[in-house]
Design a protein around this motif. Sequence first.
Motif, PDB file in Angstrom:
ATOM      1  N   HIS A  58       0.855  -1.185   0.000  1.00  0.00           N
ATOM      2  CA  HIS A  58       0.000   0.000   0.000  1.00  0.00           C
ATOM      3  C   HIS A  58       0.897   1.244   0.000  1.00  0.00           C
ATOM      4  CE1 HIS A  58      -3.572  -2.466   1.051  1.00  0.00           C
ATOM      5  NE2 HIS A  58      -2.668  -3.199   1.682  1.00  0.00           N
ATOM      6  N   ILE A  59       1.011   1.915  -1.148  1.00  0.00           N
ATOM      7  CA  ILE A  59       1.828   3.119  -1.284  1.00  0.00           C
ATOM      8  C   ILE A  59       0.987   4.329  -0.890  1.00  0.00           C
ATOM      9  CG2 ILE A  59       3.233   4.526  -2.823  1.00  0.00           C
ATOM     10  CD1 ILE A  59       4.404   1.772  -2.443  1.00  0.00           C
ATOM     11  N   CYS A  60       1.483   5.139   0.040  1.00  0.00           N
ATOM     12  CA  CYS A  60       0.758   6.328   0.503  1.00  0.00           C
ATOM     13  C   CYS A  60       1.653   7.563   0.347  1.00  0.00           C
ATOM     14  CB  CYS A  60       0.356   6.188   1.966  1.00  0.00           C
ATOM     15  SG  CYS A  60      -0.701   4.768   2.310  1.00  0.00           S
ATOM     16  N   LYS A  61       1.028   8.662  -0.075  1.00  0.00           N
ATOM     17  CA  LYS A  61       1.746   9.938  -0.159  1.00  0.00           C
ATOM     18  C   LYS A  61       1.315  10.892   0.946  1.00  0.00           C
ATOM     19  CE  LYS A  61       2.728   9.795  -5.118  1.00  0.00           C
ATOM     20  NZ  LYS A  61       2.697  10.530  -6.404  1.00  0.00           N
ATOM     21  N   GLU A  62       0.209  10.565   1.611  1.00  0.00           N
ATOM     22  CA  GLU A  62      -0.306  11.397   2.693  1.00  0.00           C
ATOM     23  C   GLU A  62      -0.248  10.628   4.007  1.00  0.00           C
ATOM     24  OE1 GLU A  62      -1.166  14.513   2.407  1.00  0.00           O
ATOM     25  OE2 GLU A  62      -1.009  14.635   0.218  1.00  0.00           O
ATOM     26  N   ILE A  63       0.149  11.329   5.074  1.00  0.00           N
ATOM     27  CA  ILE A  63       0.240  10.705   6.389  1.00  0.00           C
ATOM     28  C   ILE A  63      -1.105  10.156   6.823  1.00  0.00           C
ATOM     29  CG2 ILE A  63       0.639  11.172   8.848  1.00  0.00           C
ATOM     30  CD1 ILE A  63       2.784  13.168   8.018  1.00  0.00           C
ATOM     31  N   LYS A  64      -2.167  10.914   6.593  1.00  0.00           N
ATOM     32  CA  LYS A  64      -3.499  10.492   7.034  1.00  0.00           C
ATOM     33  C   LYS A  64      -3.918   9.186   6.369  1.00  0.00           C
ATOM     34  CE  LYS A  64      -5.982  13.290   3.608  1.00  0.00           C
ATOM     35  NZ  LYS A  64      -7.016  14.339   3.399  1.00  0.00           N
ATOM     36  N   ASP A  65      -3.499   8.985   5.106  1.00  0.00           N
ATOM     37  CA  ASP A  65      -3.852   7.744   4.408  1.00  0.00           C
ATOM     38  C   ASP A  65      -3.114   6.551   5.005  1.00  0.00           C
ATOM     39  OD1 ASP A  65      -5.540   9.097   2.674  1.00  0.00           O
ATOM     40  OD2 ASP A  65      -3.960   9.463   1.199  1.00  0.00           O
ATOM     41  N   ALA A  66      -1.833   6.741   5.309  1.00  0.00           N
ATOM     42  CA  ALA A  66      -1.048   5.652   5.904  1.00  0.00           C
ATOM     43  C   ALA A  66      -1.602   5.264   7.277  1.00  0.00           C
ATOM     44  CB  ALA A  66       0.415   6.068   6.027  1.00  0.00           C
ATOM     45  N   VAL A  67      -1.932   6.261   8.094  1.00  0.00           N
ATOM     46  CA  VAL A  67      -2.463   5.997   9.431  1.00  0.00           C
ATOM     47  C   VAL A  67      -3.842   5.337   9.340  1.00  0.00           C
ATOM     48  CG1 VAL A  67      -3.249   7.054  11.588  1.00  0.00           C
ATOM     49  CG2 VAL A  67      -1.142   7.861  10.495  1.00  0.00           C
ATOM     50  N   ARG A  68      -4.656   5.798   8.397  1.00  0.00           N
ATOM     51  CA  ARG A  68      -5.996   5.217   8.237  1.00  0.00           C
ATOM     52  C   ARG A  68      -5.917   3.749   7.842  1.00  0.00           C
ATOM     53  NH1 ARG A  68      -8.543   4.099   3.889  1.00  0.00           N
ATOM     54  NH2 ARG A  68      -7.205   5.445   2.597  1.00  0.00           N
ATOM     55  N   ILE A  69      -5.059   3.428   6.874  1.00  0.00           N
ATOM     56  CA  ILE A  69      -4.920   2.038   6.430  1.00  0.00           C
ATOM     57  C   ILE A  69      -4.396   1.168   7.569  1.00  0.00           C
ATOM     58  CG2 ILE A  69      -3.655   0.492   4.871  1.00  0.00           C
ATOM     59  CD1 ILE A  69      -3.709   2.770   2.799  1.00  0.00           C
ATOM     60  N   PHE A  70      -3.408   1.693   8.311  1.00  0.00           N
ATOM     61  CA  PHE A  70      -2.872   0.936   9.450  1.00  0.00           C
ATOM     62  C   PHE A  70      -3.960   0.682  10.486  1.00  0.00           C
ATOM     63  CE2 PHE A  70      -0.805   0.695  13.613  1.00  0.00           C
ATOM     64  CZ  PHE A  70       0.074  -0.352  13.393  1.00  0.00           C
ATOM     65  N   SER A  71      -4.747   1.718  10.790  1.00  0.00           N
ATOM     66  CA  SER A  71      -5.826   1.586  11.769  1.00  0.00           C
ATOM     67  C   SER A  71      -6.869   0.575  11.314  1.00  0.00           C
ATOM     68  CB  SER A  71      -6.475   2.954  12.002  1.00  0.00           C
ATOM     69  OG  SER A  71      -7.500   2.867  12.956  1.00  0.00           O
ATOM     70  N   ASP A  72      -7.170   0.556  10.014  1.00  0.00           N
ATOM     71  CA  ASP A  72      -8.139  -0.411   9.474  1.00  0.00           C
ATOM     72  C   ASP A  72      -7.662  -1.841   9.703  1.00  0.00           C
ATOM     73  OD1 ASP A  72      -9.800   1.616   8.665  1.00  0.00           O
ATOM     74  OD2 ASP A  72      -9.169   1.582   6.561  1.00  0.00           O
ATOM     75  N   PHE A  73      -6.369  -2.085   9.486  1.00  0.00           N
ATOM     76  CA  PHE A  73      -5.836  -3.431   9.701  1.00  0.00           C
ATOM     77  C   PHE A  73      -5.867  -3.805  11.180  1.00  0.00           C
ATOM     78  CE2 PHE A  73      -3.880  -3.110   5.428  1.00  0.00           C
ATOM     79  CZ  PHE A  73      -4.224  -4.363   4.950  1.00  0.00           C
ATOM     80  N   ILE A  74      -5.549  -2.856  12.060  1.00  0.00           N
ATOM     81  CA  ILE A  74      -5.595  -3.118  13.500  1.00  0.00           C
ATOM     82  C   ILE A  74      -7.005  -3.502  13.917  1.00  0.00           C
ATOM     83  CG2 ILE A  74      -5.394  -2.071  15.793  1.00  0.00           C
ATOM     84  CD1 ILE A  74      -2.727  -2.795  14.575  1.00  0.00           C
ATOM     85  N   GLU A 102       0.443   5.405  18.903  1.00  0.00           N
ATOM     86  CA  GLU A 102      -0.757   5.614  19.707  1.00  0.00           C
ATOM     87  C   GLU A 102      -1.793   4.519  19.427  1.00  0.00           C
ATOM     88  OE1 GLU A 102      -2.350   9.486  19.174  1.00  0.00           O
ATOM     89  OE2 GLU A 102      -0.708  10.510  20.219  1.00  0.00           O
ATOM     90  N   ILE A 103      -1.798   4.024  18.193  1.00  0.00           N
ATOM     91  CA  ILE A 103      -2.726   2.952  17.815  1.00  0.00           C
ATOM     92  C   ILE A 103      -2.205   1.602  18.282  1.00  0.00           C
ATOM     93  CG2 ILE A 103      -3.826   1.768  15.860  1.00  0.00           C
ATOM     94  CD1 ILE A 103      -3.563   4.443  14.319  1.00  0.00           C
ATOM     95  N   GLN A 104      -0.904   1.341  18.040  1.00  0.00           N
ATOM     96  CA  GLN A 104      -0.282   0.093  18.479  1.00  0.00           C
ATOM     97  C   GLN A 104       1.144   0.386  18.953  1.00  0.00           C
ATOM     98  OE1 GLN A 104       0.890  -2.889  15.704  1.00  0.00           O
ATOM     99  NE2 GLN A 104       0.540  -4.576  17.118  1.00  0.00           N
ATOM    100  N   PRO A 105       1.385   0.293  20.256  1.00  0.00           N
ATOM    101  CA  PRO A 105       2.677   0.704  20.819  1.00  0.00           C
ATOM    102  C   PRO A 105       3.886  -0.051  20.279  1.00  0.00           C
ATOM    103  CG  PRO A 105       1.039   0.484  22.549  1.00  0.00           C
ATOM    104  CD  PRO A 105       0.426  -0.089  21.305  1.00  0.00           C
TER     105      PRO A 105
END
Length: 325
Positions: A58-74, A102-105
């Motif tokens: 998953h290639i991301c250019k925006e921080i919010k997109d990377a964090v959102r995708i990570f949060s979805d997997f969590i 903050e989502i996963q230490p």
Amino acid sequence: MSESSIEKNRLENIDLMQIEYFSDLPISKREVIVMEYSNPMAITIRKFLTSVGFEDVHICKEIKDAVRIFSDFINKEVSVPIIIDDNISYENIKRIVNEVFEIQPNAKIIIITAKEKNDIQITELLSAGISSVIQKPLSLQSFRNVFSHIFENNDQGQGMMAEQSFEFIRTASERISQNKIQDILKTSNIETENLIKKSSESRNIMLETEILEAACNQCNSTNITYIAECPNCKGINFKQQNLIEHYYCGEVFPKEPNNTTCPKCNKEIGAVGTDYREFSDYYVCNSCNDRFPKPLSRFNCLDCNNFFIEKLAAWKKSKIYRVRS
């Protein structure tokens, strides 16, 4: 202690439980997130990642997109490694690292950099908890080394947690089922058999018999619980109680200690067999006052939350082991 203090402590305890739970999530060997602004560099990184076994990058250019995708997997109970190229500002790198932690230490974050490992910014990130650094120029071997180390440590950690969880189940039980162990611990057949073999060799458990166990008709898990409900209101506020049928007026009512008066006609209920009869093994619901000979029984799957009745259950053979004290 004030009510607000109690609520604050309760929320803090919930947060700690969530942190502990999310810290134990398995790391995906199939999915990976890459924070990369440059298209040519993204293509190069993707090539190396697919070569070491990742299928979805998953290639991301925006921080919010990377964090959102990570949060979805969590939220799906899977942790995904994150790669960040330091061609973005140091402040933005710290921002994404902080948001992910903050989502996963214990999230696995890898920094790609041209800086030396003793660079002050890199040492600060390593101190903050990032997993590793891949230095430029990039090479396939550097990717292999980093992920081999991450997955080896994670597999060892998962194995230790499985052994600890198995011991907790064993010591809290008199008998244990091989199916339930596997479904509760989410271990493979081989891993479950190894746990049982090790415990058997230590003479902590011994094979007793083989049984058929009810399993979820949707996901086939034996990690299920039995639920008994009032057939009328589906409540659980009921108890087993004998009933009395008063011949004089026909009233049927729950038998109470030291109660000799009919609630309908207010007459003495008299002698059993002559003036009234008793029905044993009935249930009385305190919520709707319904009386019934048998509660409505259902199963609830603790893995997929499916509810089903016994005649729709799947059935699986399982070995039962007696726990030795």
